[in-house]
Write an enzyme that holds these catalytic residues in place. Sequence first.
Site, PDB file in Angstrom:
ATOM      1  N   ASN A 110       0.873  -1.182   0.000  1.00 51.14           N
ATOM      2  CA  ASN A 110       0.000   0.000   0.000  1.00 51.14           C
ATOM      3  C   ASN A 110       0.909   1.230   0.000  1.00 51.14           C
ATOM      4  O   ASN A 110       1.480   1.580   1.030  1.00 51.14           O
ATOM      5  CB  ASN A 110      -0.886  -0.033   1.255  1.00 51.14           C
ATOM      6  CG  ASN A 110      -1.715   1.230   1.413  1.00 51.14           C
ATOM      7  OD1 ASN A 110      -1.783   2.055   0.500  1.00 51.14           O
ATOM      8  ND2 ASN A 110      -2.345   1.384   2.570  1.00 51.14           N
ATOM      9  N   TRP A 111       1.023   1.854  -1.165  1.00 51.28           N
ATOM     10  CA  TRP A 111       1.952   2.987  -1.295  1.00 51.28           C
ATOM     11  C   TRP A 111       1.359   4.275  -0.713  1.00 51.28           C
ATOM     12  O   TRP A 111       2.037   5.299  -0.656  1.00 51.28           O
ATOM     13  CB  TRP A 111       2.330   3.178  -2.769  1.00 51.28           C
ATOM     14  CG  TRP A 111       3.204   2.071  -3.314  1.00 51.28           C
ATOM     15  CD1 TRP A 111       3.651   0.971  -2.632  1.00 51.28           C
ATOM     16  CD2 TRP A 111       3.745   1.965  -4.645  1.00 51.28           C
ATOM     17  NE1 TRP A 111       4.441   0.195  -3.461  1.00 51.28           N
ATOM     18  CE2 TRP A 111       4.511   0.782  -4.695  1.00 51.28           C
ATOM     19  CE3 TRP A 111       3.650   2.758  -5.801  1.00 51.28           C
ATOM     20  CZ2 TRP A 111       5.177   0.370  -5.866  1.00 51.28           C
ATOM     21  CZ3 TRP A 111       4.306   2.349  -6.964  1.00 51.28           C
ATOM     22  CH2 TRP A 111       5.068   1.171  -6.988  1.00 51.28           C
ATOM     23  N   LYS A 112       0.108   4.249  -0.326  1.00 50.89           N
ATOM     24  CA  LYS A 112      -0.579   5.421   0.265  1.00 50.89           C
ATOM     25  C   LYS A 112      -0.368   6.669  -0.611  1.00 50.89           C
ATOM     26  O   LYS A 112      -0.176   6.544  -1.815  1.00 50.89           O
ATOM     27  CB  LYS A 112      -0.100   5.636   1.702  1.00 50.89           C
ATOM     28  CG  LYS A 112      -0.194   4.368   2.542  1.00 50.89           C
ATOM     29  CD  LYS A 112      -0.077   4.622   4.021  1.00 50.89           C
ATOM     30  CE  LYS A 112      -0.085   3.294   4.757  1.00 50.89           C
ATOM     31  NZ  LYS A 112      -0.133   3.456   6.202  1.00 50.89           N
ATOM     32  N   HIS A 155      -9.724   0.968   4.532  1.00 49.31           N
ATOM     33  CA  HIS A 155      -8.474   1.144   5.283  1.00 49.31           C
ATOM     34  C   HIS A 155      -8.740   2.050   6.484  1.00 49.31           C
ATOM     35  O   HIS A 155      -9.541   2.985   6.398  1.00 49.31           O
ATOM     36  CB  HIS A 155      -7.401   1.756   4.369  1.00 49.31           C
ATOM     37  CG  HIS A 155      -6.035   1.721   4.983  1.00 49.31           C
ATOM     38  ND1 HIS A 155      -5.633   2.644   5.912  1.00 49.31           N
ATOM     39  CD2 HIS A 155      -5.003   0.868   4.820  1.00 49.31           C
ATOM     40  CE1 HIS A 155      -4.389   2.358   6.293  1.00 49.31           C
ATOM     41  NE2 HIS A 155      -3.983   1.283   5.645  1.00 49.31           N
ATOM     42  N   GLU A 160      -7.155   4.425   7.693  1.00 50.13           N
ATOM     43  CA  GLU A 160      -6.943   5.864   7.453  1.00 50.13           C
ATOM     44  C   GLU A 160      -8.164   6.471   6.762  1.00 50.13           C
ATOM     45  O   GLU A 160      -8.508   7.630   6.999  1.00 50.13           O
ATOM     46  CB  GLU A 160      -5.663   6.066   6.628  1.00 50.13           C
ATOM     47  CG  GLU A 160      -4.425   5.784   7.476  1.00 50.13           C
ATOM     48  CD  GLU A 160      -3.204   5.330   6.703  1.00 50.13           C
ATOM     49  OE1 GLU A 160      -3.192   5.443   5.463  1.00 50.13           O
ATOM     50  OE2 GLU A 160      -2.265   4.851   7.354  1.00 50.13           O
ATOM     51  N   GLU A 205      -5.740  -5.330  10.217  1.00 54.87           N
ATOM     52  CA  GLU A 205      -4.766  -4.274  10.466  1.00 54.87           C
ATOM     53  C   GLU A 205      -5.095  -3.585  11.786  1.00 54.87           C
ATOM     54  O   GLU A 205      -5.886  -2.616  11.804  1.00 54.87           O
ATOM     55  CB  GLU A 205      -4.809  -3.248   9.332  1.00 54.87           C
ATOM     56  CG  GLU A 205      -4.473  -3.836   7.982  1.00 54.87           C
ATOM     57  CD  GLU A 205      -3.821  -2.788   7.094  1.00 54.87           C
ATOM     58  OE1 GLU A 205      -2.691  -3.009   6.668  1.00 54.87           O
ATOM     59  OE2 GLU A 205      -4.442  -1.733   6.857  1.00 54.87           O
ATOM     60  N   GLY A 253       1.972   1.958  10.828  1.00 51.84           N
ATOM     61  CA  GLY A 253       2.897   3.082  10.728  1.00 51.84           C
ATOM     62  C   GLY A 253       3.554   3.460  12.046  1.00 51.84           C
ATOM     63  O   GLY A 253       4.161   4.526  12.149  1.00 51.84           O
ATOM     64  N   SER A 280       3.056  -2.476  10.361  1.00 43.93           N
ATOM     65  CA  SER A 280       4.505  -2.487  10.614  1.00 43.93           C
ATOM     66  C   SER A 280       5.151  -3.835  10.292  1.00 43.93           C
ATOM     67  O   SER A 280       6.083  -4.249  10.969  1.00 43.93           O
ATOM     68  CB  SER A 280       4.806  -2.061  12.052  1.00 43.93           C
ATOM     69  OG  SER A 280       4.352  -0.730  12.268  1.00 43.93           O
ATOM     70  N   GLY A 320       2.692  -1.262   4.350  1.00 43.85           N
ATOM     71  CA  GLY A 320       2.734   0.176   4.098  1.00 43.85           C
ATOM     72  C   GLY A 320       4.164   0.636   3.912  1.00 43.85           C
ATOM     73  O   GLY A 320       4.757   0.512   2.839  1.00 43.85           O
ATOM     74  N   GLY A 321       4.761   1.149   4.989  1.00 49.18           N
ATOM     75  CA  GLY A 321       6.095   1.758   4.918  1.00 49.18           C
ATOM     76  C   GLY A 321       7.128   0.919   4.191  1.00 49.18           C
ATOM     77  O   GLY A 321       7.865   1.430   3.322  1.00 49.18           O
TER      78      GLY A 321
HETATM   79  C1  PEP Z   1      -1.055  -0.037   6.055  1.00 46.16           C
HETATM   80  O1  PEP Z   1      -1.281   1.163   6.115  1.00 46.16           O
HETATM   81  O2  PEP Z   1      -1.815  -0.773   5.416  1.00 46.16           O
HETATM   82  C2  PEP Z   1       0.123  -0.550   6.749  1.00 46.16           C
HETATM   83  C3  PEP Z   1       0.140  -1.812   7.063  1.00 46.16           C
HETATM   84  O3  PEP Z   1       1.123   0.358   7.041  1.00 46.16           O
HETATM   85  P1  PEP Z   1       2.536   0.058   7.761  1.00 46.16           P
HETATM   86  O4  PEP Z   1       3.091  -1.211   7.157  1.00 46.16           O
HETATM   87  O5  PEP Z   1       3.377   1.244   7.453  1.00 46.16           O
HETATM   88  O6  PEP Z   1       2.258  -0.116   9.210  1.00 46.16           O
END
Ligand code: PEP
Length: 249
Positions: free
Chosen positions: A6-8, A92, A94, A164, A170, A209, A230-231
């Site tokens: 997920n490049w957001k 999601h 967010e 999640e 994050g 994470s 994500g990250g």
């Molecule tokens: C996400 O936003 O879907 C996610 C899992 O982010 P991160 O890996 O950065 O926690």
Amino acid sequence: MLIAGNWKMNMTRPEAVRLATEVLSKYSPTDSVRAAVCPTAVCLESVGAVISGSGIGLGAQNMHAADSGAYTGEVSAAMLKSVGCDYVILGHSERRQYFGETDAGVNGKVHQALSNGLTPIVCVGEQLHEREAKRAEEVVRNQTEGALAGIGLSDPTTLVVAYEPVWAIGTGVTATPEQAQEMHAFIRSLLVSLLGSVGTSVDILYGGSMKPGNAAELLSQEDVNGGLIGGASLKADQFLAIVEAAQFA
Ligand code: PEP
């Protein structure tokens, strides 16, 4: 197994193309793991052109529930399909937190995605205060039942659920493998009661994470069938290290 990045809201089009090109140059497809990247809507077509034919899937991060019409700023399922999307992330945390998405709203989008041949990656997960109040299962149950109301499936690969925990997104804090497995097993039981036997084979991803250093342990849990990243998906080497960890999980 599915590992989806997920490049957001990161990267301009040239930057997204550069990352996709780097991922592609080091990626070797395997039968056991599917990989997918989810860039911003404006980068879907150019990233799709880079990964076309590689086996790496293309996903969007959101869509609208309606076919078309007066919804300024929105993107429809058919539009996503027309630029080559395979997946769409829905609900999601967010989007729930910053854009007021509700379970009923997510449910409308899930129906629309499925009827347009897009595989929804439906995100569920509790906040820290809900876990601390021992309400994590209640929250995840409501989100899962709400998002999947009225869904009937014959092919389990047409739906993906991502657990999640919001406190792990994050933050660098990951659920322990035991916490993840416990919730994934609970989601598995919900999927079976909602969808019947097809629910035993729907992939449930863990997200929050996940990194190369903790992926193997999380992915080796029985009901953890992949990751939503994500990250770590913004670095080709880290993303691919997670894809590799999934091959051995
Ligand atoms: C996400 O936003 O879907 C996610 C899992 O982010 P991160 O890996 O950065 O926690």
